[in-house]
Write an enzyme that holds these catalytic residues in place. Sequence first.
Site, PDB file in Angstrom:
ATOM      1  N   HIS A 135      80.095 -16.806  29.916  1.00  0.00           N
ATOM      2  CA  HIS A 135      79.661 -16.603  28.533  1.00  0.00           C
ATOM      3  C   HIS A 135      78.146 -16.569  28.449  1.00  0.00           C
ATOM      4  O   HIS A 135      77.438 -17.282  29.145  1.00  0.00           O
ATOM      5  CB  HIS A 135      80.203 -17.719  27.637  1.00  0.00           C
ATOM      6  CG  HIS A 135      80.251 -17.335  26.197  1.00  0.00           C
ATOM      7  ND1 HIS A 135      79.133 -17.328  25.398  1.00  0.00           N
ATOM      8  CD2 HIS A 135      81.282 -16.917  25.410  1.00  0.00           C
ATOM      9  CE1 HIS A 135      79.463 -16.929  24.178  1.00  0.00           C
ATOM     10  NE2 HIS A 135      80.761 -16.678  24.156  1.00  0.00           N
ATOM     11  N   HIS A 136      77.662 -15.707  27.558  1.00  0.00           N
ATOM     12  CA  HIS A 136      76.221 -15.539  27.411  1.00  0.00           C
ATOM     13  C   HIS A 136      75.548 -16.805  26.888  1.00  0.00           C
ATOM     14  O   HIS A 136      74.331 -16.983  27.032  1.00  0.00           O
ATOM     15  CB  HIS A 136      75.928 -14.370  26.474  1.00  0.00           C
ATOM     16  CG  HIS A 136      74.683 -13.630  26.822  1.00  0.00           C
ATOM     17  ND1 HIS A 136      73.433 -14.140  26.587  1.00  0.00           N
ATOM     18  CD2 HIS A 136      74.475 -12.420  27.383  1.00  0.00           C
ATOM     19  CE1 HIS A 136      72.516 -13.280  26.976  1.00  0.00           C
ATOM     20  NE2 HIS A 136      73.117 -12.225  27.467  1.00  0.00           N
ATOM     21  N   ALA A 137      76.306 -17.715  26.273  1.00  0.00           N
ATOM     22  CA  ALA A 137      75.724 -18.978  25.831  1.00  0.00           C
ATOM     23  C   ALA A 137      75.393 -19.885  27.005  1.00  0.00           C
ATOM     24  O   ALA A 137      74.588 -20.809  26.871  1.00  0.00           O
ATOM     25  CB  ALA A 137      76.687 -19.695  24.874  1.00  0.00           C
ATOM     26  N   ARG A 176      65.626 -15.344  26.703  1.00  0.00           N
ATOM     27  CA  ARG A 176      67.080 -15.264  26.626  1.00  0.00           C
ATOM     28  C   ARG A 176      67.486 -14.343  25.492  1.00  0.00           C
ATOM     29  O   ARG A 176      67.207 -14.608  24.328  1.00  0.00           O
ATOM     30  CB  ARG A 176      67.677 -16.652  26.406  1.00  0.00           C
ATOM     31  CG  ARG A 176      67.414 -17.580  27.574  1.00  0.00           C
ATOM     32  CD  ARG A 176      68.428 -18.681  27.631  1.00  0.00           C
ATOM     33  NE  ARG A 176      69.764 -18.132  27.665  1.00  0.00           N
ATOM     34  CZ  ARG A 176      70.693 -18.440  26.771  1.00  0.00           C
ATOM     35  NH1 ARG A 176      70.447 -19.232  25.781  1.00  0.00           N
ATOM     36  NH2 ARG A 176      71.900 -17.920  26.879  1.00  0.00           N
ATOM     37  N   THR A 177      68.129 -13.258  25.819  1.00  0.00           N
ATOM     38  CA  THR A 177      68.571 -12.316  24.812  1.00  0.00           C
ATOM     39  C   THR A 177      69.913 -11.748  25.221  1.00  0.00           C
ATOM     40  O   THR A 177      70.288 -11.765  26.379  1.00  0.00           O
ATOM     41  CB  THR A 177      67.594 -11.135  24.664  1.00  0.00           C
ATOM     42  OG1 THR A 177      67.612 -10.376  25.878  1.00  0.00           O
ATOM     43  CG2 THR A 177      66.176 -11.616  24.418  1.00  0.00           C
TER      44      THR A 177
END
Length: 455
Positions: A135-137, A176-177
């Site tokens: 997950h990108h989180a 972070r994007t």
Amino acid sequence: MKPLSPVDNAFLLLEQRQQPLHVGALCLFQPPPDAPPDFAYRIAERMRQSQQAMPPFNRRLIRRAGIRFWEDAEDFDIAQHFVHLALPKPGRMRELLAMISRVHAAHLDRAYPLWRIYLIEGLEDGRIALYSKIHHALVDGVAGIRLLMKTMSPDREGSLELAPPWEVRTRRSRTRTLPVPDPTSRSVTAFRALAREGAAGVWPILDRLRETRRDQRQGHPDCVTGLQAPQTLLNGRITASRRFAAQSYSTARVKAIARNHGATSNDVILAMCGSALRKYLQDNNALPATPLIAAVPVSTRRDDGTSGNEVAFALSHLGTHIADPVERLRSIKSCMDYNKRALKSLNGSQLLAYEGMLFAPGVVSLLTGLGRERTIVNVVISHVPGPRTDLYWQGCRLEGLYPVSLIINRIALNITLVSRHDTIDFGLIGCRKTVPHLQYLLTYLEEALDELDPQ
């Protein structure tokens, strides 16, 4: 327990049934010549011996009083995170990509740490595959690629001693994007930094915006703004289904074309994508009269090495309104040169603030539904640096490293590529319904190379 940052919370809140926000990668490996028939099974058994996961792979979500926290999971369950599969016969790339399309579309279970890795055997040519998603989180795409490279070695025998990916410590990229235009969360960070800089930090942005508006009014062909992209079939609402396509192209050939035309490899790649999308939209009787606009992440790190990983989204047209392939390349190069000159005049926080203002009209249109004849961008095209030498994982030579990115509503296609020493590995992900027959783009990318390098 550690509270989630506002950006991490945003990634989770933006996630919807049809819009999972994990990123992944597909690695292809060639086993050693003397590999036994149960070679993949033996690797899987070694992986299953793992009893721990390092941060961030041991972090799971919990809620307390409506607030999300990261908690270190004490009950690491390898069976939840590591899966050993075999392709159905005949085991072609077609079957592999169809499998990746299905598993990438599935959400990660939030009751566990948000990642999963699949070891896949059964390819007809004897290769094995490793597909991972996270997950990108937890980890952004750039950090994920770096993590995979940490689990590999330039030495075949040495690679047998390396730990599984989830036992390797990693950290996020400084910037972070999402791998799509995400000006909202980025601009919050930028404006906080600018508040500390004061007026001295704001004036360069205003100067840059004035120059952009002036060029726009004068019809400068290389000036692209946030509400210039035409509506196309690539910008419809997405469903939960995905189609993944992957292919490798020669690094040496791309570099030779770039030298012959006085361009960069990235210019050639954008020209390849422009040519492929032009043909794809022509096939669907949907080619607009104005050029498609791509969001292109551009590194803006300074030579002094003190600025960290500074990345900004540049807006570039793809020359889809130009029939001649060489003229298309020249036009794209000119547009990217314009972007680089503009971006280098700003520091990191100024870049993010400028980007937020540039994208603002498109974001408003996207959220409100106003201005439906235009959209924020048509496609996202990302270029990630990869390994510069041969690498091995568990005794197998790396033969392909294909990013499996994400898409969001109204931006139904993402093209991400990893440049290695010998090949450039393209990974295309799109909504199966909104972007039908996405795999045709692979053929058109190859044809684009032939147009620029008739050999």
